[in-house]
Scaffold this active site. Structure first.
Site, PDB file in Angstrom:
ATOM      1  N   ASP A 209     -31.323  66.399 -14.399  1.00 54.28           N
ATOM      2  CA  ASP A 209     -32.240  65.512 -13.693  1.00 54.28           C
ATOM      3  C   ASP A 209     -33.649  65.682 -14.258  1.00 54.28           C
ATOM      4  OD1 ASP A 209     -32.596  63.786 -11.051  1.00 54.28           O
ATOM      5  OD2 ASP A 209     -34.277  65.196 -11.126  1.00 54.28           O
ATOM      6  N   ASN A 217     -42.986  56.958 -12.534  1.00 55.08           N
ATOM      7  CA  ASN A 217     -42.885  55.542 -12.155  1.00 55.08           C
ATOM      8  C   ASN A 217     -44.097  55.096 -11.344  1.00 55.08           C
ATOM      9  OD1 ASN A 217     -40.558  54.516 -13.316  1.00 55.08           O
ATOM     10  ND2 ASN A 217     -39.221  55.210 -11.657  1.00 55.08           N
ATOM     11  N   ASP A 226     -38.938  53.252 -17.604  1.00 59.78           N
ATOM     12  CA  ASP A 226     -37.724  52.931 -18.365  1.00 59.78           C
ATOM     13  C   ASP A 226     -37.827  53.424 -19.804  1.00 59.78           C
ATOM     14  OD1 ASP A 226     -36.552  51.764 -16.188  1.00 59.78           O
ATOM     15  OD2 ASP A 226     -36.880  49.689 -16.829  1.00 59.78           O
ATOM     16  N   ASP A 252     -32.362  58.756 -12.994  1.00 58.47           N
ATOM     17  CA  ASP A 252     -32.867  59.705 -14.004  1.00 58.47           C
ATOM     18  C   ASP A 252     -31.933  60.907 -14.126  1.00 58.47           C
ATOM     19  OD1 ASP A 252     -33.554  60.420 -11.380  1.00 58.47           O
ATOM     20  OD2 ASP A 252     -35.188  61.699 -12.045  1.00 58.47           O
TER      21      ASP A 252
END
Length: 334
Positions: A209, A217, A226, A252
């Site tokens: 992760d 973000n 992205d 993610d």
């Protein structure tokens, strides 16, 4: 006289259609199958397909005795031949597994009383050009007893098969990272888990992760997020072994399958991945780069509490969340 002229006209018309057809067509005499049938009977063969697959000398003796009666221009072009007499030697010279299986299947189908046979085959012609074709053979009703004539057509399906493989690949990949998608990586894990159980082999998996990805973000926007995920995926792809399998589990999170690997050895691989990420910077805008840290959970098989694939995934997932609770940028073995 008129009937004779009409007959000659029909024959000439048929010949022109045959010669100029875009479909590869040829006629062959396969009466050698009568000898093969007698040979198999004399040897009390009950499974002709298995026997011919194991006794290739008998297969080649039969195959090389087939006579090509006529072949059109398209057939010669597809086979890379200049004459009909080169077709059978050409197939024998470039006998791929698919071609061999198709020819054995053809023999067995006709020996069992069938009047037609078809198969998809891949190979190379006499000029070395690769092809994929739909191979169809039929025997006219009046030739079923003596195998004196069979009609073969070859339909080029090379581009069609390329497109099918491309679409199949796209269906397996995550659109953003081009890694295996969630469903495919779990299917691959199922296959590796079954193999490990069957052969008593070790198997590990990592759940990885990206730490604090939500902050990336929030600060730089989803489009930049992205881009980061795509670059993380590329870095992970470069950091695992060729035999390892990696996929995007979701968001993610990434799942890495490590065949023939014990959990402790997987931890060494995970540490190597973390070191690699510590040395890299990921650009999020012009003049602005960030570091990426990873929390990694590892599970391994065999283990007494792992009975199926979902147990392996759940334990790796729990270990990954434990790594986060311990402060992130850590590796935990379940």
């Amino acid at each position: 006289c008129r009937m004779s002229k009409n007959k000659n006209y029909s024959q000439e018309k048929f010949r022109l259609i045959f010669e100029n057809s875009p479909v590869a067509i040829w006629e062959e005499d396969i009466s050698v199958l009568k000898e093969l049938r007698k040979c198999l009977k004399d040897r009390t063969v009950t499974n002709a397909h298995k026997y011919l697959s194991e006794h290739k000398d008998l297969f080649f003796k039969t195959f090389s005795s087939i006579r090509i009666l006529s072949a059109n221009k398209a057939a010669l072009a597809m086979c890379g031949a200049t004459s009909k007499d080169q077709i059978i030697p050409g197939f024998a010279k470039n006998l791929t597994k698919e071609v061999f299986e198709a020819m054995v299947g053809k023999f067995v189908a006709f020996l069992s009383g069938k009047s037609s046979f078809e198969a998809e085959i891949r190979g190379k012609n006499l000029k070395g050009k690769s092809y994929e074709v739909l191979f169809r053979v039929s025997i006219p009703d009046d030739c079923l007893k003596d195998f004196s004539r069979a009609i073969i057509t070859l339909q080029d399906i090379t581009e069609q098969k390329k497109m099918e493989r491309h679409l199949r690949t796209l269906a397996q990949l995550d659109s953003l990272t081009k890694l295996y998608n969630h469903r495919t990586i779990l299917n691959r894990l199922d296959a590796e888990f079954l193999r490990a159980k069957r052969y008593g082999a070790s198997l590990s998996c990592m759940m990885i992760d990206v730490d604090h990805f939500k902050l990336i973000n929030d600060e730089y926007g989803h489009q930049r997020g992205d881009q980061v995920i795509r670059r993380v995926a590329n870095t992970l792809r470069q950091s695992v072994r060729q035999v390892d399998v990696i996929g995007r589990y979701g968001g993610d999170e990434f799942l890495v399958i490590l065949p023939e690997t014990k959990a402790q050895n997987a931890k060494i691989a995970a540490a190597r991945i973390q070191v690699l990420f510590e040395s890299k910077k990921f650009q999020v805008r012009s003049g602005r780069s960030i570091s990426i840290a990873l929390s990694i959970g590892i599970s391994g098989y065999p283990a007494k509490d792992i009975k199926e694939t979902k147990d392996l995934v759940a334990k790796a997932d729990n270990a990954m969340y434990a790594a986060k609770k311990m402060g992130r940028n850590r590796i935990v073995i379940a």
